[in-house]
Design a protein around this motif. Sequence first.
Motif, PDB file in Angstrom:
ATOM      1  N   GLN A 101       0.821  -1.134   0.038  1.00 12.52           N
ATOM      2  CA  GLN A 101       0.069  -0.008   0.101  1.00 12.52           C
ATOM      3  C   GLN A 101       1.012   1.231   0.109  1.00 12.52           C
ATOM      4  N   ARG A 102       1.820   1.462   0.705  1.00 10.10           N
ATOM      5  CA  ARG A 102       2.806   2.450   0.874  1.00 10.10           C
ATOM      6  C   ARG A 102       3.447   2.577  -0.425  1.00 10.10           C
ATOM      7  N   LEU A 103       4.006   1.232  -0.940  1.00  3.54           N
ATOM      8  CA  LEU A 103       4.738   1.319  -2.258  1.00  3.54           C
ATOM      9  C   LEU A 103       3.916   2.051  -3.480  1.00  3.54           C
ATOM     10  N   ALA A 104       2.667   1.705  -3.164  1.00  2.00           N
ATOM     11  CA  ALA A 104       1.803   2.370  -4.536  1.00  2.00           C
ATOM     12  C   ALA A 104       1.851   3.803  -4.261  1.00  2.00           C
ATOM     13  N   THR A 105       2.027   4.590  -3.330  1.00  2.00           N
ATOM     14  CA  THR A 105       1.971   5.889  -3.219  1.00  2.00           C
ATOM     15  C   THR A 105       3.409   6.632  -3.670  1.00  2.00           C
ATOM     16  N   LEU A 106       4.664   5.542  -3.823  1.00  2.00           N
ATOM     17  CA  LEU A 106       5.728   5.994  -4.266  1.00  2.00           C
ATOM     18  C   LEU A 106       5.985   5.665  -5.518  1.00  2.00           C
ATOM     19  N   GLU A 107       5.050   5.195  -6.377  1.00  2.00           N
ATOM     20  CA  GLU A 107       5.062   4.896  -7.715  1.00  2.00           C
ATOM     21  C   GLU A 107       5.365   5.824  -8.727  1.00  2.00           C
ATOM     22  N   PRO A 108       4.689   7.069  -8.481  1.00  2.00           N
ATOM     23  CA  PRO A 108       5.031   8.255  -9.213  1.00  2.00           C
ATOM     24  C   PRO A 108       6.375   8.555  -9.398  1.00  2.00           C
ATOM     25  N   LEU A 109       7.251   8.296  -8.161  1.00  2.00           N
ATOM     26  CA  LEU A 109       8.603   8.621  -7.941  1.00  2.00           C
ATOM     27  C   LEU A 109       9.664   7.866  -8.520  1.00  2.00           C
ATOM     28  N   ARG A 110       9.145   6.758  -9.034  1.00  2.00           N
ATOM     29  CA  ARG A 110       9.820   5.570  -9.720  1.00  2.00           C
ATOM     30  C   ARG A 110      10.461   6.212 -10.983  1.00  2.00           C
ATOM     31  N   LEU A 111       9.683   6.838 -11.945  1.00  2.00           N
ATOM     32  CA  LEU A 111      10.087   7.408 -13.094  1.00  2.00           C
ATOM     33  C   LEU A 111      11.112   8.502 -12.837  1.00  2.00           C
ATOM     34  N   ALA A 112      10.797   9.259 -11.837  1.00  2.00           N
ATOM     35  CA  ALA A 112      11.537  10.767 -11.561  1.00  2.00           C
ATOM     36  C   ALA A 112      13.103  10.205 -11.296  1.00  2.00           C
ATOM     37  N   LEU A 113      13.152   8.984 -10.503  1.00  2.00           N
ATOM     38  CA  LEU A 113      14.436   8.581 -10.145  1.00  2.00           C
ATOM     39  C   LEU A 113      15.178   7.677 -11.661  1.00  2.00           C
ATOM     40  N   GLN A 114      14.403   7.101 -12.197  1.00  2.00           N
ATOM     41  CA  GLN A 114      14.977   6.833 -13.386  1.00  2.00           C
ATOM     42  C   GLN A 114      15.474   7.926 -14.354  1.00  2.00           C
ATOM     43  N   ASN A 115      14.532   8.951 -14.533  1.00  2.00           N
ATOM     44  CA  ASN A 115      15.048  10.025 -15.536  1.00  2.00           C
ATOM     45  C   ASN A 115      15.903  10.972 -14.961  1.00  2.00           C
ATOM     46  N   GLY A 116      16.478  10.628 -13.719  1.00  2.66           N
ATOM     47  CA  GLY A 116      17.437  11.724 -12.952  1.00  2.66           C
ATOM     48  C   GLY A 116      17.010  12.774 -12.524  1.00  2.66           C
ATOM     49  N   GLU A 117      15.693  13.041 -12.384  1.00  2.00           N
ATOM     50  CA  GLU A 117      14.862  14.258 -11.930  1.00  2.00           C
ATOM     51  C   GLU A 117      14.892  14.250 -10.397  1.00  2.00           C
ATOM     52  N   LEU A 118      15.286  12.977  -9.726  1.00  2.60           N
ATOM     53  CA  LEU A 118      15.387  12.727  -8.455  1.00  2.60           C
ATOM     54  C   LEU A 118      16.711  11.959  -7.743  1.00  2.60           C
ATOM     55  N   THR A 119      17.263  12.455  -7.149  1.00  2.00           N
ATOM     56  CA  THR A 119      18.319  11.405  -6.723  1.00  2.00           C
ATOM     57  C   THR A 119      17.863  10.485  -5.464  1.00  2.00           C
ATOM     58  N   ILE A 120      18.522   9.666  -5.289  1.00  2.00           N
ATOM     59  CA  ILE A 120      18.116   8.649  -4.351  1.00  2.00           C
ATOM     60  C   ILE A 120      18.137   9.094  -3.031  1.00  2.00           C
ATOM     61  N   LEU A 121      19.378  10.054  -2.607  1.00  2.00           N
ATOM     62  CA  LEU A 121      19.315  10.702  -1.493  1.00  2.00           C
ATOM     63  C   LEU A 121      17.938  11.355  -1.025  1.00  2.00           C
ATOM     64  N   GLU A 122      17.850  12.405  -2.249  1.00  2.00           N
ATOM     65  CA  GLU A 122      16.510  13.056  -1.860  1.00  2.00           C
ATOM     66  C   GLU A 122      15.087  12.247  -1.806  1.00  2.00           C
ATOM     67  N   PHE A 123      15.087  11.150  -2.757  1.00  2.00           N
ATOM     68  CA  PHE A 123      14.037  10.395  -2.275  1.00  2.00           C
ATOM     69  C   PHE A 123      14.054   9.831  -1.051  1.00  2.00           C
ATOM     70  N   LEU A 124      14.962   9.232  -0.539  1.00  2.00           N
ATOM     71  CA  LEU A 124      14.594   9.099   1.005  1.00  2.00           C
ATOM     72  C   LEU A 124      14.740  10.062   2.189  1.00  2.00           C
ATOM     73  N   GLN A 125      15.280  11.132   1.844  1.00  2.00           N
ATOM     74  CA  GLN A 125      15.071  12.025   2.596  1.00  2.00           C
ATOM     75  C   GLN A 125      13.597  12.697   2.784  1.00  2.00           C
ATOM     76  N   ASP A 126      12.937  12.743   1.494  1.00  2.00           N
ATOM     77  CA  ASP A 126      11.621  13.526   1.072  1.00  2.00           C
ATOM     78  C   ASP A 126      10.624  12.140   1.761  1.00  2.00           C
ATOM     79  N   GLU A 127      10.795  11.142   1.543  1.00  2.00           N
ATOM     80  CA  GLU A 127       9.845  10.000   1.902  1.00  2.00           C
ATOM     81  C   GLU A 127      10.175   9.458   3.313  1.00  2.00           C
ATOM     82  N   ASN A 128      11.017   9.874   4.038  1.00  2.00           N
ATOM     83  CA  ASN A 128      11.573   9.336   5.295  1.00  2.00           C
ATOM     84  C   ASN A 128      11.756   7.741   5.344  1.00  2.00           C
ATOM     85  N   LEU A 129      12.593   7.388   4.531  1.00  2.00           N
ATOM     86  CA  LEU A 129      12.764   6.128   4.108  1.00  2.00           C
ATOM     87  C   LEU A 129      14.326   5.654   4.341  1.00  2.00           C
TER      88      LEU A 129
END
Length: 273
Positions: free
Chosen positions: A112-140
């Motif tokens: 269920q939580r993963l489904a809310t993160l799905e839109p960020l999957r493409l942003a990571l893939q396209n380099g629009e979001l770094t893995i550090l930013e992803f973890l910080q923003d989502e508290n992961l």
Amino acid sequence: MSKHGDDKESRNTPAQAVPSATILMLRDGVGGMEVFMVVRHHEIDFASGALVFPGGKADPADFDPRLTEHLDGSDPDPDQRAIQVAAIREAFEECGILLARSAGDSEIVSGQRLATLEPLRLALQNGELTILEFLQDENLRLACDTLTHFAHWITPENLPRRFDTHFFLALAPADHLAMHDGHESVDSVWIRPADAFAEGESGKRTIIFPTLRNIAKLAASDTCEAAIAAAAKNPAVSVLPRIEERPDGTYLSIPAEAGYDISEVKLPPGAGS
């Protein structure tokens, strides 16, 4: 040195092997252990059209030392830590499985939580979001402690495109839906290693040599638990395949101590050039 000398030296210098990572995502199915594999897009410049494990090159952002604060059970070596990060990131980008926990939780994020993160999957893939930013923003926190090192292969030195690839085993969370991304990979399948090996050997599927050897190695175990235990017990031996010309043809050989089903194979005419 003359320009011609420089050209000759350049031709004789092996290309740099790019740090890469891949995960053999496992589950126990009705007929035994299964591994998740994807079919590479035909326009991808490496292993196009082949059945492979999800993975890819490490990004410069995977080496960010600030990531250490957002990792569970990561390797103390900075380069190996980056490879673990790359493995988990690539699995999320390419097949939608995320080996991560919400900060303070002991369980992997729910489907269920993963489904809310799905839109960020493409942003990571396209380099629009770094893995550090992803973890910080989502508290992961990335669950590096769920990875078991399985294999290490380096592309032969005579090839123009080279990869330094670490393979990991991991259990797929039961409620994470694995699915190819539709970009780098165009199809996907959960398959028993023995079946994948048979289809690769018969030519039904295109499977490159390192992948086929690792499938054969994985097929020696009947369950996920057994495969992970075997990998933990037997440290991976680095494999740098060598191409040798012999009187009866060209051979590709790998270290026997690496523990694979074969240590050499005769190549078709012209395949080693």
